[in-house]
Design a protein around this motif. Structure first.
Motif, PDB file in Angstrom:
ATOM      1  N   ASP A  59       0.830  -1.225   0.000  1.00  0.00           N
ATOM      2  CA  ASP A  59       0.000   0.000   0.000  1.00  0.00           C
ATOM      3  C   ASP A  59       0.860   1.269   0.000  1.00  0.00           C
ATOM      4  O   ASP A  59       0.344   2.376  -0.139  1.00  0.00           O
ATOM      5  N   LEU A  60       2.152   1.076   0.204  1.00  0.00           N
ATOM      6  CA  LEU A  60       3.032   2.240   0.299  1.00  0.00           C
ATOM      7  C   LEU A  60       3.881   2.334  -0.956  1.00  0.00           C
ATOM      8  O   LEU A  60       4.113   1.329  -1.626  1.00  0.00           O
ATOM      9  N   PRO A  61       4.397   3.501  -1.278  1.00  0.00           N
ATOM     10  CA  PRO A  61       5.352   3.599  -2.379  1.00  0.00           C
ATOM     11  C   PRO A  61       6.672   2.937  -1.975  1.00  0.00           C
ATOM     12  O   PRO A  61       7.001   2.869  -0.787  1.00  0.00           O
ATOM     13  N   ALA A  62       7.435   2.496  -2.974  1.00  0.00           N
ATOM     14  CA  ALA A  62       8.734   1.883  -2.681  1.00  0.00           C
ATOM     15  C   ALA A  62       9.702   2.935  -2.144  1.00  0.00           C
ATOM     16  O   ALA A  62      10.516   2.654  -1.271  1.00  0.00           O
ATOM     17  N   ASP A  63       9.601   4.151  -2.684  1.00  0.00           N
ATOM     18  CA  ASP A  63      10.494   5.217  -2.179  1.00  0.00           C
ATOM     19  C   ASP A  63       9.758   6.044  -1.124  1.00  0.00           C
ATOM     20  O   ASP A  63       9.587   7.257  -1.277  1.00  0.00           O
TER      21      ASP A  63
END
Length: 1358
Positions: free
Chosen positions: A259-263
């Motif tokens: 659910d989160l961005p990789a960066d």
């Protein structure tokens, strides 16, 4: 019966007479308790201001290095499935790898550009080592000294190594190549900022620090060893200024939650609002906000930089909250460096606080260098969650139905919290958390007024609050607001700026640069503005023009002078004071402003302020006129005439009652002296000559020669208390040695200058040893010489000063300075001594012979001649004394040139041998050779420049800086004396209760009737012959004055509390004393027979006595008529001669009477007037001519009836009504006494009588309404002292014939006292003074045998 009639008229019906008297204690005014009396007149210590950014920086270049290698996962990270994929909010798998890489790079650049649009951005996508090197070195080259940012995304390469390497690629992407952080440091240089978004990023931070240390050590080695290879290289940059932000600790992996961005770290740093909202929705609590989904968040309307839209408002709130958290948690200097120095760095660090909060929730700890304390639990985050909640809850209706957006209550609530802190807090507490938010609120028009008001209230807490606000960064905001035309902001902005400038005056330059001064000029010119706001505006302008030429020019063009002159007569005293100071500063060393003032006849308009009722205003006017004449520009005849005019106007303040005014006067006249130096040198020489040829010895020189400490007849001289250095009492006779420039001191065998002289004998036993000169300056003109000049200079009264012809202006001003050098207030006289000596030094230097004498005479050594300082004075350099004549006269210190140089018209002056004989044994006969030969004489020219600076720099009173302290201190706070809970108030209440008790108990005693008064309750030997005694009205202290010192005794315990020197010159004596504010904080006023009045505080307790104020109460009493046999026999002789023929003696000295209710002081004595001083205004309010040809011997006044009764030396008793004009004021004259009136007493009742007694012992009672006495009693003849008890209807007579008789109102003797009680019971000495206690039936008696005793009624009555 009297009681009842009083009750009817009493203002508070139902109060008894006693209670009313006790209530009156609260109403009585206090004398000499203003700020100018209680504190030293000097500015506050300047706080070192650290708020200014010494080195503002910009991040000018940004390197974006992305190592993604889309589609190929690095070997050392095992990814989950599903896994976090988004980079810069783009899914790299949704397009071809190359396109994905370029899109992500472009997006990252856009995200950074929202925070710093002006920087140069360079992307380096999947680079090699060489590409990184080329990129970094070129960016550093272009950036020069500015900051460069290096952003590293390592999601497509292995994790950093323990050896301090990160990974990039080879050319054809077949290998991962390590890149050493050491090399990266070398290419990037300093200052730089590094952002690492990769797993185990903390390793890089550690390696970076180790490499930085290694560099420092290599540099140190190279510095010591020149053959080291680094020694020839250019110095590599220090890494101290580098900042690093890393996504996680050394052992942590980045979160892989899909659910989160990789960066995630990059998102937090560059798109904080977007990620914060997403994260908020992912929390469990988001379920409380129905209808909000991740898709909806994407649709929030508005732009980040428009604060009126939902998105903009959230961004604004976020900035305020993160700024506030940082300010509250970080040390001040770190906060300044990270959050105020560089826009991009500040944004990244604010966003870093969010990254810490979000990433910690996924077990990841972002790292920074410099390290920050943890902030993720700070309470302000809850305010953020609430603001987000309120915003998101409106989203569905806004998007679906288009309803209006309701603004967040966040800022209003934070202002309320700030207000609560301001109203509820105590003095010493932590600063308010909301201060940075108040700063943000200034940007919004909605809350601006309230924010400025609260900010003003915060700044009012004191200089510490101003420093705090400046460190938060308030300055640019309030500077910008000066461009606003809103009238309602004017009072608030003026107040805030006054507070800032009172603490940090260096802001004057910023104001002028931004044309801020125009804002305050318009406020000052606006007659609708309340006076206090115009006062603050003129204070701000006075700071802007203070020693700042650009400010002076800007304000002169802004018409400041005309504006100020219009307000000189404003009823508000503080405004008048600052208008005058502002004028004085704008034309200080700025000639165009002076001529503008001349055209507006500014000096004439300032004259009216010289008689202002407020001493500080008079001071400011003197300051302004002083700088008006003190300009160093060339003089024309016109300006010289103006200078003379101003000088003569200033001269009228010579006897001003306030020492602060007279100190300012000396400085103002010193400007004139510097301006017309040559004229004053001529005058000085003329006076020195005149004094030298005047052969009559001054009273100062009549003491026994050779006796260096005239011992009083007491067996052991008590050590006087040395007086606090603040008052710096100069024993008037302390040796003032020669000017340091004349170093040819005559040294005796031990090498100590022999600086004693007949005119120097200290009359205050050890006073002169404890109280030297102010800075041990060595003076050419001693105090004696100046004092003698003052009396020689053939003027009896200073009133002849005004209206003289102008060619003698310099002579008149010289006389004024001579008079001020003998001022009773030491700080005034010290300043005047400096000015006089500086000119005397110049005059004698210039008058020296120019011819070099033949070398033969150099070797002759004449015996030391008895100069008044026991030293040879020669013209500069040291031309030797002529063997033929003594090199100096007896009393003056500046020798004339040797005889050969003199014009033939006047024979050289040689002291006669007879004149020298008695003193010559005091000086050693040996003298050292001169240090310098005459050929090394100082050059005139150089000396003159240095000297001019010396006189003006040394002379400043600190008045302006002291006045400015008012604006730095709290203005809105209740003063302590009005605060019912304060210590000051409690102490006062205690004193008033004590007063009530004393009044009540003593009244009981006296009402029973007193049949005897001979019970001796106190006896002690006083250090000097008592000349005046005075009981304190309410405590057990009694003051006993001898000729020049005051001793305090506790008559109940029988112990001595204090003994100090009054500071009067040696040929004068104390003739009267009064307690001022006896009901409260007592001060002691002493009057001496030269007309000087001095007021003391801190006596009779553990502190050092301090002089509060002193002034010349009667100017025309020059005590030259009293020849004195010797110090010890003097007082007895005076008594005898007075007894025989008192009227011829002229010895009434100075008599005073004090009215606490009105604050008026009546003074008279060996003069023909009664002079009334108003102690509140510190000025003379009235001169009542006595109409008699003899001295006034006694004064008594009644404030209710405005009557004054005076006893005179010719036997007459005169009654004056001070409400009448000077010629009608004498309402009654009684001539029934045949001789000197010892005492005239006016009873303080509505129909009180005048009781008077003469030397012949006849006591007469007069009703002021009838021309003849209504009763006569005969007492002993040969009266020397008498007092009347105000309550008990008793009077006591002291006689020459060594006894005291006490009478009751009918004239019956109730007691005769002839012997002291106790051992041997010796006979009482001749009575020198006596006094009743104002309340108790106690009688104090001082006699010529040094004893002081107190008698009271029988014990059973007490």
């Amino acid at each position: 019966m009297k009681m009842d009639s009083d009750l009817i008229h009493s203002p508070a019906v139902g109060l008894t007479e006693e209670e009313e008297a006790d209530m009156n204690d609260w109403k009585l005014p206090l004398a000499f308790m203003k700020k100018r009396h209680l504190e030293k007149i000097e500015g506050s210590k300047a706080l070192a201001q650290s708020w200014r950014m010494k080195d503002r920086m910009k991040t000018v270049s940004v390197a974006l290095v992305l190592c993604l290698n889309v589609g190929v996962d690095p070997p050392d990270v095992v990814k989950t499935s599903p896994c976090a994929r988004l980079e810069c909010w783009i899914d790299p798998l949704s397009m071809s790898p190359q396109k994905a890489l370029e899109t992500i790079g472009a997006n990252l650049q856009k995200q950074y550009e929202t925070w710093q649009p002006r920087a140069r951005y360079k992307q380096s996508l999947d680079p090699t080592v060489d590409e990184v090197k080329k990129l970094c070195t070129s960016l550093r080259r272009n950036a020069k000294e500015e900051r460069v940012l290096f952003h590293y995304n390592g999601h497509g390469v292995p994790r950093p190594t323990v050896n301090g390497e990160i990974w990039v690629f080879n050319k054809n992407y077949t290998q991962y190549i390590p890149l050493s952080i050491y090399d990266l440091q070398t290419w990037m240089g300093s200052p730089s900022i590094f952002v690492y978004d990769c797993s185990n990023a903390g390793i890089i931070v550690k390696s970076f620090k180790q490499f930085a240390l290694q560099r420092e050590q290599e540099l140190e080695v190279a510095a010591i060893n020149p053959s080291h290879p680094l020694a020839q290289m250019p110095l590599p940059p220090s890494m101290k200024n580098c900042i690093q932000l890393a996504a996680c600790e050394a052992s942590e992996l980045l979160p892989m939650n899909p659910d989160l961005p990789a960066d995630l770290f990059t998102s937090c740093l560059t798109t904080p609002i977007k990620i914060a909202l997403r994260w908020f929705c992912m929390q469990k609590s988001a379920k409380l906000v129905p209808g909000v989904t991740l898709d909806l968040i994407e649709k929030i309307p508005g732009r980040l930089n428009d604060r009126r839209t939902p998105l903009g408002e959230l961004n604004w709130i976020f900035t305020a909250i993160t700024d506030t958290i940082a300010w509250n948690v970080l040390p001040r200097d770190l906060f300044q460096k990270l959050f105020r120095q560089d826009l991009l760095v500040a944004s990244l660090f604010r966003n870093f606080l969010l990254a810490e909060r979000i990433m910690r929730s996924y077990n990841c700890t972002p790292v920074s260098s410099p390290r920050l304390p943890p902030t993720y639990m700070h309470a302000m985050w809850q305010a953020w969650d609430l603001a987000v909640d309120i915003c998101l809850s409106q989203l569905p209706t806004i998007i679906e139905e288009g309803t209006a957006f309701r603004h967040s209550p966040f800022f209003a609530e934070q202002l309320t919290a700030f207000q609560v802190w301001l109203t509820m807090g105590v003095e010493n507490r932590n600063p308010p958390e909301q201060l940075p938010i108040v700063l943000q609120v200034l940007l919004s028009q909605v809350h601006r007024l309230r924010a400025l008001d609260l900010l003003g209230r915060f700044l009012d807490l004191g200089p510490w609050a101003v420093s705090l606000a400046l460190s938060v960064g308030i300055f640019p905001y309030v500077l910008k607001l000066l461009q606003s035309s809103a009238r309602e902001l004017r009072p608030l902005l003026v107040f805030i700026w006054a507070k800032i400038l009172a603490v940090d005056s260096s802001c004057q330059a910023d104001l002028v640069k931004d044309n801020g001064h125009k804002y305050f000029l318009s406020v000052l010119a606006d007659s609708y503005m309340p006076a206090e706001h115009r006062t603050m505006a003129v204070f701000i302008l006075a700071v802007i023009v203070n020693s700042y030429n650009t400010g002076q020019e800007a304000c002169l063009q802004g018409n400041l002078i005309a504006n100020c002159l219009e307000q000189l007569s404003d009823p508000h005293p503080l405004l008048r004071q600052w208008v005058a100071i502002c004028l004085g500063r704008i034309w200080q060393n700025f000639d165009p402003a002076r001529w503008c003032g001349v055209r507006d006849s500014a000096h004439e308009k300032l004259y009216t302020l010289l008689s202002d009722p407020i001493p500080e205003v008079r001071c400011a006017a003197v300051f302004a006129l002083g700088t008006f004449v003190g300009n160093s520009a060339e003089r024309t005849d016109h300006s010289t005439t103006i200078d003379h005019n101003v000088a003569m106007m200033l001269a009228q303040l010579i006897n001003d009652g306030s020492p602060v005014v007279r100190k300012e006067l000396v400085v103002a006249l010193s400007h004139l002296v510097v301006q017309y130096e040559s004229n004053f040198c001529t005058v000085a020489l003329q006076f020195i000559e005149e004094e030298k040829n005047y052969s009559v010895p001054s009273p100062a020189n009549t003491a026994e020669p050779g006796n260096l400490t005239p011992v009083r007849d007491s067996p052991a001289i008590p050590r006087l208390r040395s007086v606090n250095s603040y008052t710096n009492i100069r024993a008037a006779t302390t040796a003032r040695n020669l000017n340091k420039s004349l170093q040819n001191l005559n040294l005796n065998e031990e090498g100590v200058p022999a600086a004693f002289s007949p005119g120097n004998l200290s009359n205050s036993s050890s006073a002169s040893s404890t109280l030297g000169s102010p800075d041990n300056d060595e003076y050419i003109l001693s105090f004696e010489t100046i004092d003698k000049m003052r009396r020689v200079s053939s003027y009896s009264s200073l009133n002849s000063l005004i209206g003289v012809s102008f060619n003698s202006v310099y002579t008149q001003i010289w006389r004024v300075l001579l008079h001020l050098a003998a001022d009773p207030f030491p700080e005034v006289s010290d300043l005047a001594m400096k000015v006089l000596n500086s000119i005397a030094y110049k005059a004698t230097m210039n008058a020296r012979p120019q011819r070099i004498l033949d070398s033969g005479s150099l070797t002759q050594s004449a015996p030391a001649s008895p100069t008044s300082k026991g030293t040879h004075i020669h013209q500069a350099g040291g031309s030797p004394p002529m063997p033929s004549t003594s090199s100096s006269s007896l009393t003056n210190d500046v020798p004339k040139p040797p005889a050969r140089d003199q014009p033939a018209t006047r024979p050289p002056y040689t002291p006669t041998l007879g004149g020298q004989a008695p003193h010559s044994h005091q000086f050693p006969r040996t003298r050292k050779m001169f240090d310098k030969g005459p050929e090394q004489a100082a050059e005139d020219g150089d000396d003159a420049v240095g000297h001019r600076i010396y006189i003006s720099a040394a002379l400043q009173t600190g008045l302006c800086d002291w006045s400015a302290k008012y604006f730095a201190q709290p203005v809105m706070k209740i003063p302590e004396e009005h605060d019912l809970e304060s210590q000051v108030r409690m102490e006062r209440q205690w004193r008033f209760l004590r007063n009530a008790r004393v009044r009540r108990q003593s009244r009981c005693t006296t009402q029973r009737g007193i049949s005897r008064l001979d019970d001796q309750i106190f006896i002690n030997r006083n250090p000097g012959v008592p000349s005046v005694v005075k009981f304190h009205p309410f405590n057990t202290c009694i003051a006993v004055a001898d000729k020049d010192s005051i001793c305090f005794w506790d008559w109940e315990k029988g112990e001595r509390l204090d003994y100090f020197y009054n500071g009067n010159p040696r040929y004068t004596r104390i003739t009267a004393m009064e307690y001022l504010n006896g009901h409260d904080c007592s001060l002691l006023l002493t009057a001496t027979d030269d007309g000087a009045l001095r007021v003391w505080k801190n006596f009779a307790d553990q502190k050092n006595p301090e002089m509060v104020t002193a002034w010349q109460g009667l100017s025309d009493m020059l005590p030259t008529t009293r020849g004195q046999p010797s110090a010890s026999a003097h007082s007895l002789a005076r008594r005898v001669s007075i007894y025989l023929d008192r009227s011829k003696q002229g010895g009434a000295g100075m008599v005073v009477d004090w009215e606490q209710e009105t604050g008026l002081l009546m003074t008279s004595g060996d003069v023909r007037v009664i002079r009334i001083w108003d102690t509140d205004r510190e000025m003379k309010v009235q001169d009542i001519p006595t109409g008699a040809d003899s001295c006034v011997t006694s004064l008594s006044c009644d404030s209710q009836r405005s009557l004054i009764a005076a006893g005179l030396g010719d036997g007459s008793v005169r009654v004056f009504d001070r409400r009448m004009g000077p010629n009608e004021s004498r309402v009654m004259t009684y001539r029934e006494h045949g001789a000197w009136v010892v005492k005239a007493h006016l009873q303080k009742e509505t129909d009180g009588h005048v009781i008077s007694v003469s030397v012949n012992g006849d006591v007469r009672f007069f009703d002021p309404r009838t021309p003849d006495s209504i009763n006569v009693l005969q007492t002993v003849k040969g009266l020397t002292a008498l007092d009347i008890h105000p309550q008990a209807n008793l009077f006591a007579c002291g006689s020459m014939n060594q006894f005291i008789a006490v009478y009751n109102a009918n004239g019956d003797v109730i007691s005769n006292i002839k012997y002291y009680d106790g051992f041997m019971g010796q006979r009482i000495g001749a009575i020198s003074c006596l006094a009743f206690h104002p309340n108790w039936p106690h009688l104090a008696v001082g006699s010529n045998d040094y004893y002081m005793s107190i008698y009271s009624a029988e014990k059973r009555l007490r």
